[in-house]
Design a protein around this motif. Structure first.
Motif, short mmCIF file in Angstrom:
data_model
loop_
_atom_site.label_atom_id
_atom_site.label_comp_id
_atom_site.label_asym_id
_atom_site.label_seq_id
_atom_site.Cartn_x
_atom_site.Cartn_y
_atom_site.Cartn_z
N ASP A 45 94.49 105.80 11.32
CA ASP A 45 95.41 106.27 10.27
C ASP A 45 94.65 106.71 9.02
O ASP A 45 94.98 107.73 8.41
CB ASP A 45 96.43 105.18 9.93
CG ASP A 45 97.39 104.90 11.07
OD1 ASP A 45 97.47 105.72 12.02
OD2 ASP A 45 98.07 103.85 11.03
N ILE A 57 94.22 110.44 6.93
CA ILE A 57 94.41 110.58 5.49
C ILE A 57 93.22 111.29 4.84
O ILE A 57 93.40 112.18 4.00
CB ILE A 57 94.65 109.20 4.84
CG1 ILE A 57 96.03 108.69 5.22
CG2 ILE A 57 94.48 109.27 3.33
CD1 ILE A 57 96.28 107.26 4.83
N LYS A 60 94.07 107.56 -4.67
CA LYS A 60 95.35 107.76 -5.34
C LYS A 60 95.13 108.19 -6.80
O LYS A 60 95.78 109.12 -7.28
CB LYS A 60 96.20 106.49 -5.28
CG LYS A 60 97.61 106.68 -5.84
CD LYS A 60 98.44 105.45 -5.70
CE LYS A 60 98.09 104.50 -6.80
NZ LYS A 60 99.06 103.46 -7.07
N ASN A 79 95.86 111.59 -2.49
CA ASN A 79 96.80 110.94 -1.58
C ASN A 79 98.14 110.81 -2.28
O ASN A 79 98.20 110.63 -3.50
CB ASN A 79 96.26 109.55 -1.22
CG ASN A 79 96.78 109.01 0.07
OD1 ASN A 79 97.59 109.64 0.74
ND2 ASN A 79 96.33 107.83 0.44
N THR A 80 99.21 110.90 -1.54
CA THR A 80 100.54 110.71 -2.13
C THR A 80 100.82 109.23 -2.28
O THR A 80 100.22 108.38 -1.60
CB THR A 80 101.63 111.34 -1.24
OG1 THR A 80 101.68 110.62 0.00
CG2 THR A 80 101.37 112.82 -0.99
N GLU A 110 103.48 107.79 -1.32
CA GLU A 110 104.08 107.35 -0.05
C GLU A 110 103.01 106.97 0.98
O GLU A 110 103.08 105.91 1.61
CB GLU A 110 104.98 108.45 0.51
CG GLU A 110 105.66 108.06 1.81
CD GLU A 110 106.51 109.20 2.36
OE1 GLU A 110 106.69 109.22 3.60
OE2 GLU A 110 106.97 110.05 1.59
N LYS A 111 102.00 107.82 1.14
CA LYS A 111 100.92 107.52 2.08
C LYS A 111 100.12 106.30 1.62
O LYS A 111 99.69 105.49 2.43
CB LYS A 111 100.01 108.73 2.26
CG LYS A 111 100.64 109.83 3.06
CD LYS A 111 99.67 110.99 3.23
CE LYS A 111 100.33 112.12 4.00
NZ LYS A 111 99.44 113.28 4.13
N VAL A 138 102.09 103.13 2.51
CA VAL A 138 102.03 102.81 3.94
C VAL A 138 100.68 102.19 4.28
O VAL A 138 100.60 101.15 4.95
CB VAL A 138 102.30 104.06 4.80
CG1 VAL A 138 101.99 103.81 6.26
CG2 VAL A 138 103.75 104.52 4.64
N SER A 139 99.60 102.81 3.83
CA SER A 139 98.26 102.30 4.11
C SER A 139 98.03 100.94 3.46
O SER A 139 97.44 100.04 4.07
CB SER A 139 97.19 103.28 3.62
OG SER A 139 97.32 104.50 4.27
#
Length: 117
Positions: free
Chosen positions: A20, A24, A85, A90-91, A93-94, A97-98
Motif C-alpha cells: 500500500d 502511495i 502530508k 499525500n491527501t 484521506e490516504k 488510511v495508512s
C-alpha cells in the motif's frame, strides 16, 4: 510447505502495508526518489523483514528483540507519512488510511509480543 512466519497475521499485514505504501509513493515528486520515497520504502520493508527474521530459529527473547525493531521501523513509516502530508505529497484521506493501518499493526505486534514467554 511454508515458513513459520508466513502464517503470522502480523507478517501478512506488514506485507500488505508495504504494498500500500509503495502505491502511495508513486505519487511523490521525482525529487523525493532518493530521499523520502527511499526512506519510507526501506522502513516499511523492514517491518516485515524483521518479523520474518526474528521468527526463524530464534529464542522468544530474541524474537521479541526483532519485533521491537519492527515497531521502530513502523514508527519511522508513520513519521515519513507525516512528512509526506506536510509536503502535500499525500491527501488527508490516504494519510488517514495508512496511519490507521500502522496503528493497527503496531497494536497487533505489541499484543503478539506479549504472548511470547
Amino acid at each position: 510447505m511454508s515458513f513459520k512466519f508466513e502464517k503470522l497475521i502480523i507478517w501478512q499485514k506488514a506485507m500488505d502495508l508495504g504494498e500500500d505504501i509503495n502505491v502511495i509513493i508513486e505519487q511523490f515528486p521525482k525529487k523525493e526518489f532518493y530521499n523520502l520515497s527511499c526512506q519510507i520504502l526501506r522502513a516499511v520493508d523492514s517491518v516485515a523483514l524483521n518479523i520474518s527474521e526474528g521468527c526463524i530459529e530464534q529464542s522468544n527473547p530474541e524474537f521479541k528483540r526483532f519485533l521491537n525493531y519492527a515497531l521502530r521501523s513502523l514508527a519511522e513509516v508513520v513519521t515519513c507519512l507525516y512528512k509526506a502530508k506536510r509536503r502535500n505529497y499525500n491527501t488527508q484521506e490516504k494519510f488517514d488510511v495508512s496511519y490507521q493501518q500502522c496503528f493497527d499493526l503496531m497494536n497487533m505486534i505489541i499484543a503478539f509480543k506479549r504472548t511470547l514467554s
